[in-house]
Design a protein around this motif. Structure first.
Motif, PDB file in Angstrom:
ATOM      1  N   UNK A   1       0.829  -1.206   0.000  1.00 27.09           N
ATOM      2  CA  UNK A   1       0.000   0.000   0.000  1.00 27.09           C
ATOM      3  C   UNK A   1       0.859   1.249   0.000  1.00 27.09           C
ATOM      4  N   UNK A   2       1.891   1.248   0.843  1.00 26.13           N
ATOM      5  CA  UNK A   2       2.793   2.397   0.946  1.00 26.13           C
ATOM      6  C   UNK A   2       3.900   2.354  -0.098  1.00 26.13           C
ATOM      7  N   UNK A   3       4.066   1.187  -0.751  1.00 29.66           N
ATOM      8  CA  UNK A   3       5.188   0.928  -1.663  1.00 29.66           C
ATOM      9  C   UNK A   3       6.511   1.147  -0.944  1.00 29.66           C
TER      10      UNK A   3
ATOM     11  N   UNK B   1      -0.953   4.056  -3.162  1.00 27.10           N
ATOM     12  CA  UNK B   1      -0.298   4.929  -4.136  1.00 27.10           C
ATOM     13  C   UNK B   1      -0.967   4.928  -5.505  1.00 27.10           C
ATOM     14  N   UNK B   2      -1.911   4.023  -5.725  1.00 27.30           N
ATOM     15  CA  UNK B   2      -2.553   3.918  -7.047  1.00 27.30           C
ATOM     16  C   UNK B   2      -3.980   4.454  -7.049  1.00 27.30           C
ATOM     17  N   UNK B   3      -4.300   5.369  -6.151  1.00 32.40           N
ATOM     18  CA  UNK B   3      -5.663   5.897  -6.090  1.00 32.40           C
ATOM     19  C   UNK B   3      -6.099   6.526  -7.412  1.00 32.40           C
ATOM     20  N   UNK B   4      -5.171   7.167  -8.097  1.00 35.55           N
ATOM     21  CA  UNK B   4      -5.515   7.838  -9.358  1.00 35.55           C
ATOM     22  C   UNK B   4      -5.730   6.856 -10.513  1.00 35.55           C
TER      23      UNK B   4
ATOM     24  N   UNK C   1       4.902   7.710 -10.274  1.00 30.72           N
ATOM     25  CA  UNK C   1       3.835   7.056 -11.043  1.00 30.72           C
ATOM     26  C   UNK C   1       2.445   7.450 -10.557  1.00 30.72           C
ATOM     27  N   UNK C   2       2.301   7.749  -9.272  1.00 26.39           N
ATOM     28  CA  UNK C   2       0.978   8.038  -8.715  1.00 26.39           C
ATOM     29  C   UNK C   2       0.329   9.252  -9.362  1.00 26.39           C
ATOM     30  N   UNK C   3       1.140  10.168  -9.894  1.00 22.83           N
ATOM     31  CA  UNK C   3       0.581  11.380 -10.502  1.00 22.83           C
ATOM     32  C   UNK C   3       0.844  11.454 -12.008  1.00 22.83           C
TER      33      UNK C   3
END
Length: 549
Positions: free
Chosen positions: A337-339, A464-467, A524-526
């Motif tokens: 989750x936190x990577x 980190x992959x919410x987007x 990557x998250x953004x």
């Protein structure tokens, strides 16, 4: 009297000798030369097979055209002919003059000319009173969707053979067999009515159906080009596939290739670099690390690890991107989750070098996938006795190895496919024959795959992959931000391979999408995540996957 008689006899012997030479010894050569002077043999190019996408849309097809040629010995006015050709076909008169004045009887002036244009050229030459220029039937490749899928389809050369992409990969199937036409010509270079004529008909190539969905491909190309500009990337990659079959729905790398005009194509545009180039994958490889650990019994998704703020791996200090300066208790779910890089190192150490190497191999890391595209590389992955605890530490979070992105996509697709690897591929039908691809090997148990999928869902809903979320669907995904090596052996500053790989619907995966931007200063998250969301949404819609909510 004897002297004149001997002289006459000598002349007779010479005459008979010359006659014997011309008729018996040198006769075949002279006959062949005479035949060549009065006949003309041309190639009748076979019609190349059509390439269709999975829904029957024509992606590449052959259309009739013309090739213009001349007999320089029959060209009545080379300068006038050159001027007409320049006006009708482009370029300058000087570009054509050398061909029009060669010491031969057959020279190509321009191949693959549209029939209407060729007819206009011949009419203009006739009006100018110029003789000696003619046209032949020919074939050329046309692309109903323009520049879309150029890298996958590939370039066809002037001789009709595939040079890159699937045109090269399946050239033997698509190309057919050329024919030949021999005609007896008059002194003015035109065919003699009733003269010798011989023709061997060409045999058309075989059509193929490939797995691409042209709508998904268009979306992927549009999104990756826009994303490269927005995030200032050196290049971008997209792979979309069906994880249960390995059928590739879309694939592209920038710069893209426009097959309608390859005159200024960059070398990098000619290949699909997701297949031909290797990169450090970054944290997306934590999916494999987690799966190997759970499948080997080294830990479960809820095993607790005491994760410090940093840890030493060889000569390097590994930290997390969140700047944490204190220890935390984390499960593999929380690590994902936190990577957490430090947490991934601890998971790798729990697995051990032997089991980790075996696990990497089971997921096909460091091995060619078998994709039907030219130039696939296996990557650079340390293995065997050379594999140390240091290698284990850095590979656990996706560094210290370099692999093509298709290999990463295939490994994660195994999680979506209940633990079974498939062969990523394009070809579905060869003519009317359904192509059978080999059954995949097992990378992990179905139970492990289900557990890792659940963990990856957490990365999208809370991490980190919410987007990367797609409205109406449960998505399982993982981000990756891999540092890129520089020429000195270290890593570039603020230059990452920012990537995201995921699949949906999570419980019944129909589509996997991998998006990566190389050489970006953004995580990557953004960057990769929102592009992933757009492409995945289009792919699910086109594949007819109904929303879950």
């Amino acid at each position: 009297m004897r002297v004149p008689l001997l002289f006459v006899a000598a002349l007779a012997v010479l005459a008979v000798g010359k006659l014997l030479w011309l008729t018996v010894i040198d006769g075949p050569r002279l006959a062949a030369k005479a035949e060549a002077n009065r006949t003309n043999t041309v190639t009748l190019q076979a019609k190349r097979g059509t390439i269709y996408d999975r829904n029957g849309n024509v992606l590449a097809m052959s259309a009739e055209c013309r090739t213009l040629y001349c007999d320089p010995k029959q060209v009545s006015d080379a300068h006038a002919a050159a001027q007409v050709l320049a006006e009708q076909l482009g370029g300058t008169a000087q570009d054509y003059l050398s061909a029009l004045t060669q010491d031969t009887t057959f020279v190509y002036l321009k191949k693959k000319v549209d029939t209407s244009v060729a007819d206009e050229v011949v009419a203009a030459l006739s009006k100018a009173g110029v003789t000696g220029v003619y046209e032949l039937p020919d074939m050329k490749r046309v692309y109903p969707y323009g520049a879309v899928a150029g890298q996958i389809l590939g370039v066809v050369g002037a001789d009709g053979d595939g040079l890159t992409g699937l045109e090269l990969q399946y050239n033997d199937i698509l190309s057919g067999v050329d024919g030949e036409r021999t005609m007896e010509m008059g002194r003015d270079g035109t065919p003699i009515a009733g003269g010798a004529y011989r023709e061997t008909a060409s045999q058309d190539g075989t059509d193929i159906v490939i797995s691409l969905d042209i709508d998904v491909q268009e979306m992927a190309e549009r999104q990756i080009v826009e994303g490269q500009e927005t995030y200032k990337a050196e290049s971008g990659h997209v792979i979309a596939l069906d994880p249960s079959t390995g059928e590739i729905l879309a694939a592209c790398t920038t710069p893209l290739l426009d097959l309608t005009d390859t005159s200024e194509a960059a070398t990098e545009a000619l290949t699909l670099r997701s297949v031909t180039d290797s990169y450090e994958p970054g944290s997306v490889l934590k999916v494999v690390t987690t799966a190997v650990g759970i499948d080997s019994g080294s830990f479960t998704a809820e095993t607790s690890f005491d994760v410090p703020a940093s840890t030493q791996v060889g000569d390097d200090t590994v930290t997390d991107d969140d700047g944490r300066d204190y220890a935390m208790s984390m499960t593999p779910r929380e690590i994902m989750r936190r990577s957490s890089n430090v947490g991934a190192v601890l998971m790798g150490r729990a697995i051990g070098t032997d089991a980790y190497q075996k696990g990497l191999a089971s997921f096909g890391i460091g091995q060619a996938t078998g994709i039907d595209y030219p130039g696939e590389v296996s990557g650079l992955v340390t293995a065997g006795p050379s594999f140390t605890v240091t290698n284990l530490g850095v590979m656990a979070f996706g560094q210290g190895l370099a692999i093509p992105t298709i290999q990463t996509a295939r490994a994660v697709a195994a999680i979506a496919n209940k633990g079974v690897l498939t062969t990523p591929h394009f070809l579905i039908y060869k003519g009317t024959e359904k192509v059978q691809w080999p059954e995949g090997t097992r990378a992990c148990s179905p139970e492990t795959a289900a557990t890792v999928t659940d963990v990856m869902e957490t990365v999208v809903t809370e991490g980190t992959a919410k987007n990367a979320a797609v409205d109406g669907y449960d998505v399982a995904a993982k981000t990756g931000t891999g540092e890129q090596a520089d020429e000195s052996g270290g890593y570039k500053s603020d230059s990452f391979l920012s990537s995201l790989v995921g699949f949906a619907p999570a419980k019944d995966p129909q589509v996997l999408v991998y998006v990566a931007f190389n050489g970006v200063p953004y995580h990557a998250s953004v960057s990769a995540a929102p592009v992933f969301s757009a492409i995945m949404g289009e792919a699910l819609l086109d594949m007819g996957v109904s929303p879950e909510s």
